[in-house]
Design an enzyme around this catalytic site. Structure first.
Site, PDB file in Angstrom:
ATOM      1  N   LYS A 139      -3.499  -1.960  16.494  1.00 20.74           N
ATOM      2  CA  LYS A 139      -4.488  -0.969  15.894  1.00 20.74           C
ATOM      3  C   LYS A 139      -5.247  -0.288  16.417  1.00 20.74           C
ATOM      4  O   LYS A 139      -5.798   0.606  16.095  1.00 20.74           O
ATOM      5  CB  LYS A 139      -5.058  -2.044  14.762  1.00 20.74           C
ATOM      6  N   ILE A 183       0.987  -1.453  -0.014  1.00 23.14           N
ATOM      7  CA  ILE A 183       0.003  -0.076   0.026  1.00 23.14           C
ATOM      8  C   ILE A 183       0.964   1.278   0.015  1.00 23.14           C
ATOM      9  O   ILE A 183       0.626   2.343  -0.629  1.00 23.14           O
ATOM     10  CB  ILE A 183      -0.969  -0.077   1.229  1.00 23.14           C
ATOM     11  N   THR A 239      -0.972  -8.039   0.362  1.00 20.40           N
ATOM     12  CA  THR A 239       0.140  -7.313   0.317  1.00 20.40           C
ATOM     13  C   THR A 239       1.041  -8.218   1.130  1.00 20.40           C
ATOM     14  O   THR A 239       0.738  -9.458   1.498  1.00 20.40           O
ATOM     15  CB  THR A 239       0.351  -6.109   1.093  1.00 20.40           C
ATOM     16  N   TYR A 263      -1.594  -7.972  17.272  1.00 23.41           N
ATOM     17  CA  TYR A 263      -1.639  -6.904  16.142  1.00 23.41           C
ATOM     18  C   TYR A 263      -2.943  -6.064  16.511  1.00 23.41           C
ATOM     19  O   TYR A 263      -3.145  -4.833  16.023  1.00 23.41           O
ATOM     20  CB  TYR A 263      -2.212  -7.601  14.956  1.00 23.41           C
TER      21      TYR A 263
END
Length: 355
Positions: free
Chosen positions: A237, A79, A270, A233
């Site tokens: 976030k 990205i 990705t 994770y």
């Protein structure tokens, strides 16, 4: 008989889908890990549906802004690379903070004619998970530029095995959140210098829809007692969103011409998925996930689109507002993490650029 066979086939397909879309390549070993995986499965399905449902509004209009300076962490792949491509198309000066400046420049050169573009690319060394590196990178920016119009906190890792950074922080927390928290603090004077009435400087934090299942574990922030990649994770976030919400409150109180937004880029194909089981079936990602170019759109939208001028503190997904964690709607929860982070880094006055 046919009904039973169809049921077994359906169950088999669901089991295969689960096995090949886990956050790790290993099999869950406890109910806690199973529960985490089921939550990710649910959010993954919802996220894919949201990406498809709002594909038409997932757009960004690029326009020339030759006087603007953008700083982005990461950007040499996925990205981030497509974000850099779009910013250069706007004729901006783009400073990439990356671990390997030479390979980053080569990556950008593979998709952008750097001799023909009117934008300017500068690649500098940065390991956002190393606080000394963050400080050195910020100082370089402050020494060379009188202002920073855009700060895109893009670099990140996902579902990585347990590892502590040189500063003693769990890698997801350090790279995805704490390093960016410090970088934003250090560059804030330059951001304030760039902002003006009707044209805010902007900060964009790249988060994820998995913030919805995140929890800030203040008693074990590094996950030393119970570590699972998906949990680490989602915590990082959620932290980005709580930070965004409170920082905007601080900036508004100061009447600063700076706005901060947080973005879920979508479920994107990705290299971030390198630690997950999805690598076993790359065709699945090619068929159902966004391309990096599509994933970059809402990030750039948050950075430059005039329609959200003055709408700081907003969580964006697919070119519009998206659902976020209930804790992010509670000012006390947002302030708690903000102050906790300041205490960790021994920051007395956030935003004065001193560390």
């Amino acid at each position: 008989m046919l009904g039973a066979l169809l049921s077994l086939l359906f169950i088999g397909l669901m089991l295969c889908a689960f096995l090949f879309s886990k956050t790790t390549k290993e099999f869950p070993k406890s109910w806690f890990e199973w529960k985490t995986e089921f939550r990710y499965q649910y959010l993954g399905i919802v996220g894919l549906i949201h990406d498809a449902q709002y594909a038409a509004r997932d757009r960004v209009a690029l326009y020339k802004q030759p006087d603007r300076i953008a700083v982005i962490t990461g950007g040499n792949r996925g990205i981030g690379l497509r974000i850099v491509e779009k910013l250069l198309a706007c004729d901006m000066t783009v400073i990439m903070g990356v671990r390997d400046p030479r390979s980053a420049e080569a990556a950008v050169a593979s998709i952008v004619d750097l001799k023909a573009t009117k934008g300017k690319l500068i690649c500098e060394q940065l390991d956002v998970g190393d606080l000394k590196s963050v400080k050195a990178f910020a100082q370089l920016i402050k020494d060379r530029f009188s202002k920073v119009d855009l700060l895109l906190n893009n670099a990140g890792i996902m579902f990585a095995p347990f590892k502590l950074t040189a500063d003693g922080y769990e890698s997801h927390f350090a790279i995805n959140y704490l390093g960016h928290f410090l970088l934003t603090h250090l560059l804030m004077p330059k951001l304030k210098a760039a902002g003006k009435e009707g044209k805010n400087a902007r900060i964009v934090n790249v988060s994820s829809c998995v913030n919805l299942i995140g929890r800030i574990n203040y008693k074990d922030i590094n996950g030393k007692k119970l570590y699972y990649p998906g949990t680490a994770y989602s915590q990082s976030k959620l932290a980005q969103i709580l930070f965004t919400r409170h920082l905007q409150t601080v900036l508004d109180a100061e009447k600063a011409h700076v706005q901060v937004n947080v973005v879920h880029p979508g479920i994107v194909d990705t290299d971030l998925f390198e630690h997950s089981a999805t690598t076993s079936i790359p065709i699945f990602k090619k068929l159902f996930f966004k391309t990096p170019e599509r994933g970059s759109r809402t990030v750039v939208f948050a950075a430059i689109d005039p329609s959200i001028e003055g709408q700081g503190g907003t969580y964006l997904s697919n070119g519009g507002k998206g659902p976020f964690h209930p804790d992010a709607k509670k000012p006390a929860k947002c302030e708690q993490l903000f102050q906790y982070s300041c205490d960790l880094l021994k920051i007395q006055k956030y935003g004065n650029g001193e560390f």
